[in-house]
Write a protein that holds these residues in place. Structure first.
Motif, PDB file in Angstrom:
ATOM      1  N   VAL A 178      46.803  39.019  45.931  1.00 41.62           N
ATOM      2  CA  VAL A 178      46.144  39.294  47.207  1.00 41.62           C
ATOM      3  C   VAL A 178      45.492  38.055  47.812  1.00 41.62           C
ATOM      4  O   VAL A 178      44.969  38.110  48.931  1.00 41.62           O
ATOM      5  CB  VAL A 178      45.077  40.406  47.050  1.00 41.62           C
ATOM      6  N   GLY A 179      45.495  36.950  47.079  1.00 40.69           N
ATOM      7  CA  GLY A 179      44.869  35.751  47.618  1.00 40.69           C
ATOM      8  C   GLY A 179      45.103  34.548  46.736  1.00 40.69           C
ATOM      9  O   GLY A 179      45.544  34.678  45.583  1.00 40.69           O
ATOM     10  N   GLN A 180      44.818  33.381  47.293  1.00 40.52           N
ATOM     11  CA  GLN A 180      44.943  32.123  46.561  1.00 40.52           C
ATOM     12  C   GLN A 180      43.842  31.197  47.032  1.00 40.52           C
ATOM     13  O   GLN A 180      43.556  31.113  48.231  1.00 40.52           O
ATOM     14  CB  GLN A 180      46.318  31.502  46.806  1.00 40.52           C
ATOM     15  N   ALA A 181      43.182  30.531  46.092  1.00 37.60           N
ATOM     16  CA  ALA A 181      42.058  29.668  46.432  1.00 37.60           C
ATOM     17  C   ALA A 181      42.015  28.467  45.506  1.00 37.60           C
ATOM     18  O   ALA A 181      42.490  28.524  44.371  1.00 37.60           O
ATOM     19  CB  ALA A 181      40.744  30.445  46.353  1.00 37.60           C
ATOM     20  N   VAL A 182      41.420  27.401  46.010  1.00 40.33           N
ATOM     21  CA  VAL A 182      41.260  26.196  45.191  1.00 40.33           C
ATOM     22  C   VAL A 182      40.132  26.393  44.177  1.00 40.33           C
ATOM     23  O   VAL A 182      40.231  25.936  43.037  1.00 40.33           O
ATOM     24  CB  VAL A 182      40.977  24.975  46.082  1.00 40.33           C
ATOM     25  N   MET A 183      39.082  27.102  44.579  1.00 36.76           N
ATOM     26  CA  MET A 183      37.919  27.295  43.720  1.00 36.76           C
ATOM     27  C   MET A 183      37.939  28.671  43.061  1.00 36.76           C
ATOM     28  O   MET A 183      38.324  29.670  43.680  1.00 36.76           O
ATOM     29  CB  MET A 183      36.629  27.126  44.525  1.00 36.76           C
ATOM     30  N   GLU A 184      37.498  28.714  41.820  1.00 35.54           N
ATOM     31  CA  GLU A 184      37.506  29.955  41.046  1.00 35.54           C
ATOM     32  C   GLU A 184      36.637  31.033  41.685  1.00 35.54           C
ATOM     33  O   GLU A 184      37.028  32.206  41.749  1.00 35.54           O
ATOM     34  CB  GLU A 184      37.021  29.670  39.618  1.00 35.54           C
ATOM     35  N   ASP A 185      35.444  30.667  42.166  1.00 36.71           N
ATOM     36  CA  ASP A 185      34.529  31.652  42.743  1.00 36.71           C
ATOM     37  C   ASP A 185      35.134  32.346  43.959  1.00 36.71           C
ATOM     38  O   ASP A 185      34.935  33.547  44.159  1.00 36.71           O
ATOM     39  CB  ASP A 185      33.204  30.990  43.139  1.00 36.71           C
ATOM     40  N   GLN A 186      35.863  31.587  44.770  1.00 39.82           N
ATOM     41  CA  GLN A 186      36.481  32.185  45.952  1.00 39.82           C
ATOM     42  C   GLN A 186      37.594  33.135  45.562  1.00 39.82           C
ATOM     43  O   GLN A 186      37.753  34.211  46.157  1.00 39.82           O
ATOM     44  CB  GLN A 186      37.028  31.095  46.867  1.00 39.82           C
TER      45      GLN A 186
END
Length: 224
Positions: A178-186
């Motif tokens: 459902v998503g992809q982010a550079v940072m773990e928290d995001q």
């Protein structure tokens, strides 16, 4: 009945063999429907240039919406505009961009074409940006962290040593990206968002102004 040493060794070897096979079967049953299964299907789809199988492992609506949030959060100009919008009680910039840009349609077209041609896999394998995790071996070796019974994140590291996080949610019996982010928290925020509701961005840093309540008086427009 008495068994000699050789017979006993055969019996014990057989029992150990069946025990190991049983444990493997249990482990396979536990992971066959887990987040790893979705990532494995995506890896196989990339290898076979099967765009429909690849897209079936994604909630492209949630993914594209979260993509805009990730971009707005990491872009200094848009981040400042977001803060200004909150100050005046306006919608977030990512909401405005989502209405202006057909990112879902564009992403769907680009991903389908990239998977079918093999270009996506090739670019991500040699890419120098963390926004491109679509490498089969990297997806299969991803470090999966369960956040609950229906949410998970996966750290994907490409051969170019670019790392990013995928957010996954369980829908029925299946897990979807459902998503992809550079940072773990995001990525955690994307994965933890309730289905059908917009994901929140990661908590703001201390000192940033919070969004005013609806009961707060609006600031009069500034004359230019």
């Amino acid at each position: 009945m008495f068994y000699n040493k050789k017979t006993m060794e055969k019996v014990m070897t057989g029992k150990i063999k069946y025990f190991v096979l049983g444990m493997c079967a249990i482990l396979a049953a536990c992971t066959s429907n887990g987040p790893e299964r979705a990532l494995d299907k995506m890896a196989a789809a990339l290898e076979n240039n099967n765009s429909s199988a690849f897209m079936a492992q994604m909630d492209i609506s949630a993914y594209s919406s979260n993509k805009i949030k990730e971009y707005a959060k990491n872009n200094e100009a848009l981040s400042s505009l977001n803060a200004l919008g909150r100050m005046f009680g306006l919608n977030n910039v990512d909401d405005l961009l989502e209405n202006l840009i057909d990112l879902k349609g564009n992403l769907t077209q680009e991903l389908e074409r990239g998977v079918a041609s093999g270009e996506l896999m090739a670019v991500c394998r040699a890419g120098n940006t963390p926004e491109c995790p679509w490498v089969p071996s990297s997806l299969r070796d991803a470090k999966v962290v369960l956040l609950g019974s229906d949410a998970a994140i996966a750290k994907v590291t490409t051969p170019a040593h670019m790392a990013s996080w995928l957010a996954l949610q369980k829908r029925g019996e299946n897990w979807l990206v459902v998503g992809q982010a550079v940072m773990e928290d995001q990525a955690k925020a994307f994965a933890a968002a309730k289905y059908g509701q917009p994901a929140q961005t990661a908590p703001a840093k201390p000192g940033q102004s919070a969004k005013p309540s609806r009961s707060a008086p609006k600031t009069p427009p500034v004359e230019m």
